[in-house]
Design a protein around this motif. Structure first.
Motif, PDB file in Angstrom:
ATOM      1  N   LYS A 137      71.763  69.061 -14.764  1.00  0.00           N
ATOM      2  CA  LYS A 137      71.381  68.286 -13.580  1.00  0.00           C
ATOM      3  C   LYS A 137      72.064  66.916 -13.610  1.00  0.00           C
ATOM      4  CE  LYS A 137      67.356  66.724 -11.018  1.00  0.00           C
ATOM      5  NZ  LYS A 137      65.904  66.676 -10.943  1.00  0.00           N
ATOM      6  N   GLN A 167      74.576  65.433 -10.955  1.00  0.00           N
ATOM      7  CA  GLN A 167      74.156  64.210 -10.265  1.00  0.00           C
ATOM      8  C   GLN A 167      75.263  63.171 -10.269  1.00  0.00           C
ATOM      9  OE1 GLN A 167      70.541  64.418  -9.268  1.00  0.00           O
ATOM     10  NE2 GLN A 167      71.689  63.344  -7.711  1.00  0.00           N
ATOM     11  N   ILE A 184      69.531  67.717  -6.899  1.00  0.00           N
ATOM     12  CA  ILE A 184      70.145  68.808  -7.649  1.00  0.00           C
ATOM     13  C   ILE A 184      69.053  69.695  -8.225  1.00  0.00           C
ATOM     14  CG2 ILE A 184      71.668  69.407  -9.576  1.00  0.00           C
ATOM     15  CD1 ILE A 184      73.092  67.795  -7.368  1.00  0.00           C
ATOM     16  N   VAL A 185      69.200  70.992  -8.008  1.00  0.00           N
ATOM     17  CA  VAL A 185      68.274  71.977  -8.572  1.00  0.00           C
ATOM     18  C   VAL A 185      69.080  72.906  -9.472  1.00  0.00           C
ATOM     19  CG1 VAL A 185      66.676  73.856  -8.055  1.00  0.00           C
ATOM     20  CG2 VAL A 185      66.776  71.853  -6.554  1.00  0.00           C
ATOM     21  N   ILE A 186      68.618  73.055 -10.705  1.00  0.00           N
ATOM     22  CA  ILE A 186      69.237  73.974 -11.660  1.00  0.00           C
ATOM     23  C   ILE A 186      68.214  75.068 -11.957  1.00  0.00           C
ATOM     24  CG2 ILE A 186      70.218  74.251 -13.973  1.00  0.00           C
ATOM     25  CD1 ILE A 186      71.952  72.460 -12.214  1.00  0.00           C
ATOM     26  N   THR A 224      73.239  76.721  -9.837  1.00  0.00           N
ATOM     27  CA  THR A 224      72.878  75.772  -8.792  1.00  0.00           C
ATOM     28  C   THR A 224      73.417  76.271  -7.456  1.00  0.00           C
ATOM     29  OG1 THR A 224      72.908  73.458  -8.071  1.00  0.00           O
ATOM     30  CG2 THR A 224      74.913  74.287  -9.127  1.00  0.00           C
ATOM     31  N   ARG A 251      68.766  72.225 -18.971  1.00  0.00           N
ATOM     32  CA  ARG A 251      68.696  72.131 -17.510  1.00  0.00           C
ATOM     33  C   ARG A 251      68.843  70.680 -17.063  1.00  0.00           C
ATOM     34  NH1 ARG A 251      63.734  75.547 -15.195  1.00  0.00           N
ATOM     35  NH2 ARG A 251      64.602  74.831 -13.249  1.00  0.00           N
ATOM     36  N   GLN A 252      68.206  69.777 -17.744  1.00  0.00           N
ATOM     37  CA  GLN A 252      68.300  68.359 -17.384  1.00  0.00           C
ATOM     38  C   GLN A 252      69.715  67.841 -17.589  1.00  0.00           C
ATOM     39  OE1 GLN A 252      65.931  66.404 -15.823  1.00  0.00           O
ATOM     40  NE2 GLN A 252      67.721  65.081 -15.581  1.00  0.00           N
TER      41      GLN A 252
END
Length: 83
Positions: free
Chosen positions: A7, A11, A19-21, A34, A3-4
């Motif tokens: 993101k 980004q 940003i939201v995943i 997203t 996830r990071q």
């Protein structure tokens, strides 16, 4: 961790955006999702679905097996099995 990484990829495209995943429900296509296209579309005064398609076409990373766009404007990521 994945996830990071997603993101971070997003980004780079949109450094000013939060940003939201999220995880994708099992009955849907993909592993992560997203909704960034909604915010970008509002800023550019564009249609969210078309914005999502445009964003998806700009994303490339070996970690991502495939990207799909689902109405109204979700971008779903399927991760390669190697990750």
């Amino acid at each position: 961790m994945i996830r990071q990484q997603l993101k971070d990829i997003m980004q780079k495209l949109f450094p000013e955006e939060k940003i939201v995943i999220d995880y994708v429900p099992k009955e849907k296509q993909g592993d992560y999702s997203t909704n960034i296209a909604f915010r970008i579309a509002a800023q550019k005064k564009m249609q969210p679905y078309e914005t999502a398609q445009e964003i998806a076409s700009r994303i490339q990373d070996p970690m991502i097996k495939s990207i799909s766009v689902h109405k109204p404007a979700f971008i779903n990521f399927t991760i390669n099995n190697n990750y």
